[in-house]
Design an enzyme around this catalytic site. Sequence first.
Site, short mmCIF file in Angstrom:
data_model
loop_
_atom_site.label_atom_id
_atom_site.label_comp_id
_atom_site.label_asym_id
_atom_site.label_seq_id
_atom_site.Cartn_x
_atom_site.Cartn_y
_atom_site.Cartn_z
N CYS A 1 0.69 -1.16 0.00
CA CYS A 1 0.14 0.02 -0.12
C CYS A 1 0.97 1.24 0.05
CB CYS A 1 -0.93 0.01 1.24
SG CYS A 1 -2.06 -1.33 1.07
N HIS B 1 -3.43 7.53 2.16
CA HIS B 1 -3.76 6.30 1.65
C HIS B 1 -5.09 5.76 2.08
CE1 HIS B 1 -3.87 2.01 0.63
NE2 HIS B 1 -3.75 1.54 1.80
N ASN C 1 -10.18 0.05 -0.63
CA ASN C 1 -8.60 0.14 -0.62
C ASN C 1 -8.28 -0.52 -1.84
OD1 ASN C 1 -5.75 -0.17 0.06
ND2 ASN C 1 -6.21 -1.10 2.19
O1 UT7 Z 1 -3.94 -0.94 3.19
C1 UT7 Z 1 -2.96 -1.60 4.25
C2 UT7 Z 1 -3.47 -1.18 5.69
N1 UT7 Z 1 -4.79 -1.97 6.14
C3 UT7 Z 1 -5.64 -1.47 6.86
O2 UT7 Z 1 -5.14 -0.27 7.20
C4 UT7 Z 1 -6.76 -2.20 7.49
C5 UT7 Z 1 -6.56 -1.73 8.97
N2 UT7 Z 1 -7.78 -2.40 9.67
C6 UT7 Z 1 -9.10 -2.22 9.57
O3 UT7 Z 1 -9.13 -1.24 8.77
C7 UT7 Z 1 -9.85 -2.56 10.70
O4 UT7 Z 1 -9.23 -3.17 11.58
C8 UT7 Z 1 -10.88 -3.59 9.98
C9 UT7 Z 1 -11.96 -2.77 9.03
C10 UT7 Z 1 -10.39 -4.44 9.09
C11 UT7 Z 1 -12.02 -4.30 10.95
O5 UT7 Z 1 -12.20 -3.16 11.70
P1 UT7 Z 1 -12.26 -3.41 13.39
O6 UT7 Z 1 -13.23 -2.32 14.04
O7 UT7 Z 1 -11.05 -3.53 13.80
O8 UT7 Z 1 -13.21 -4.86 13.73
P2 UT7 Z 1 -12.54 -6.12 14.49
O9 UT7 Z 1 -11.64 -6.62 13.50
O10 UT7 Z 1 -12.45 -6.15 15.93
O11 UT7 Z 1 -13.92 -6.93 14.22
C12 UT7 Z 1 -14.98 -6.61 15.01
C13 UT7 Z 1 -16.17 -7.83 14.79
C14 UT7 Z 1 -15.61 -9.30 14.96
O12 UT7 Z 1 -16.50 -9.84 15.47
P3 UT7 Z 1 -16.51 -9.97 16.95
O13 UT7 Z 1 -15.26 -11.15 17.28
O14 UT7 Z 1 -16.70 -8.99 17.82
O15 UT7 Z 1 -17.76 -11.19 17.11
C15 UT7 Z 1 -15.36 -9.44 13.52
O16 UT7 Z 1 -15.50 -10.92 13.48
O17 UT7 Z 1 -16.49 -7.72 13.34
C16 UT7 Z 1 -16.35 -8.97 12.70
N3 UT7 Z 1 -16.14 -8.50 11.22
C17 UT7 Z 1 -17.17 -8.51 10.43
N4 UT7 Z 1 -18.73 -8.37 10.69
C18 UT7 Z 1 -19.38 -8.38 9.46
C19 UT7 Z 1 -15.11 -8.60 10.64
N5 UT7 Z 1 -15.39 -8.39 9.21
C20 UT7 Z 1 -16.56 -8.20 9.26
C21 UT7 Z 1 -17.40 -8.06 8.10
N6 UT7 Z 1 -18.89 -7.93 8.42
N7 UT7 Z 1 -16.99 -7.94 7.01
#
Ligand code: UT7
Length: 323
Positions: free
Chosen positions: A113, A250, A280
């Site tokens: 990225c 980004h 992204n």
């Molecule tokens: O370009 C390279 C750099 N990459 C990035 O910058 C990505 C950085 N990370 C992020 O943008 C975020 O961490 C995410 C968008 C990937 C995830 O957001 P989050 O607020 O950190 O959510 P999380 O990973 O803590 O997940 C929260 C909940 C989980 O469920 P439980 O364990 O709380 O029951 C996940 O399983 O959301 C669940 N979850 C989803 N639910 C619905 C994860 N993906 C999804 C989804 N739809 N697509």
Amino acid sequence: MIRSVVRAVGSALPRRIMKNSEFEATLDTSDEWIAQRTGIRQRHIAGPDETTASLGEAAARAALADGGLTPVDIDLIVLATSTPNNTFPATAVEIQHRLGMRHGFAFDLQAVCSGFVYAVATADSHIRNGLAKRALVIGAETFSRILDWNDRSTCVLFGDGAGALVLEAHDGEGSVADRGVLAASLRSDGTHKDKLYVDGGPSTTGTVGHLRMEGKEVFKHAVGMIADVIEGTFAQAGITADDLTWFVPHQANKRIINASAKKLGIADEKVVVTVDLHGNTSAASVPLALDVAVRDGRIRKGDLVLLEAMGGGFTWGAVLVRW
Ligand code: UT7
């Protein structure tokens, strides 16, 4: 001194737009979750006839047209990509061929990225060292080809596309009032490999592999790393956040963008956000955002523009440009 001045900008997107709601048929996810957690509403997905090379070529042609240039005027192509058409030769060389160029040189740059920010800094070095006079700097990706479409935690986040800048050598005074690339700060740290990687490759599995990410972990590191390189860039140029006209980060997650801007004291109205439209797109995200903001009249000649990115590796970096 020689400065690498932005002469033109262009972009290209696959025809097909995929809305968040389309994931609801196959995955346990929702438009609401994706939009709330990331700011993404849609992304473009390449069709079978669209590749990193074809999108990169289209973005390059758009930038050439924007600058009133032809391929004859270019002597360097740097393509930032993690999704090349082939393992080798470099997709940049394929783009060079597609543009009908048999002069100059072209190479791919792999920093995921952060690729476009690295590529601008690299092209700038080559221009200032006299290796090139006018460079096409392209970010082009087809991340849809390396996604695990059954993994809701990653496949909803990424999209395909390409953007390009033409940088050309101009004389500058050596002050921050000059047009062109004014400062750059690049970093990497391989201890974070397992947080964002592709589980395949030519020398390991012999396959292309799929993107794997511990999103929460990446998020945790992102804001601090972004702030570090930006502060380094400000120090090099002797400016503060108040001097910026535009911040073009980004486009991974609206929450990361907002948190970074807040930490750095960059006002919301100076931040260019396109993650809602493109998702992204890795190395393509910054030039796609630049093209949107130039086309709609926000970024103008003389503006002080800060580019920033962070991604797999980890890699991260920032570049300050007077437009
Ligand atoms: O370009 C390279 C750099 N990459 C990035 O910058 C990505 C950085 N990370 C992020 O943008 C975020 O961490 C995410 C968008 C990937 C995830 O957001 P989050 O607020 O950190 O959510 P999380 O990973 O803590 O997940 C929260 C909940 C989980 O469920 P439980 O364990 O709380 O029951 C996940 O399983 O959301 C669940 N979850 C989803 N639910 C619905 C994860 N993906 C999804 C989804 N739809 N697509």
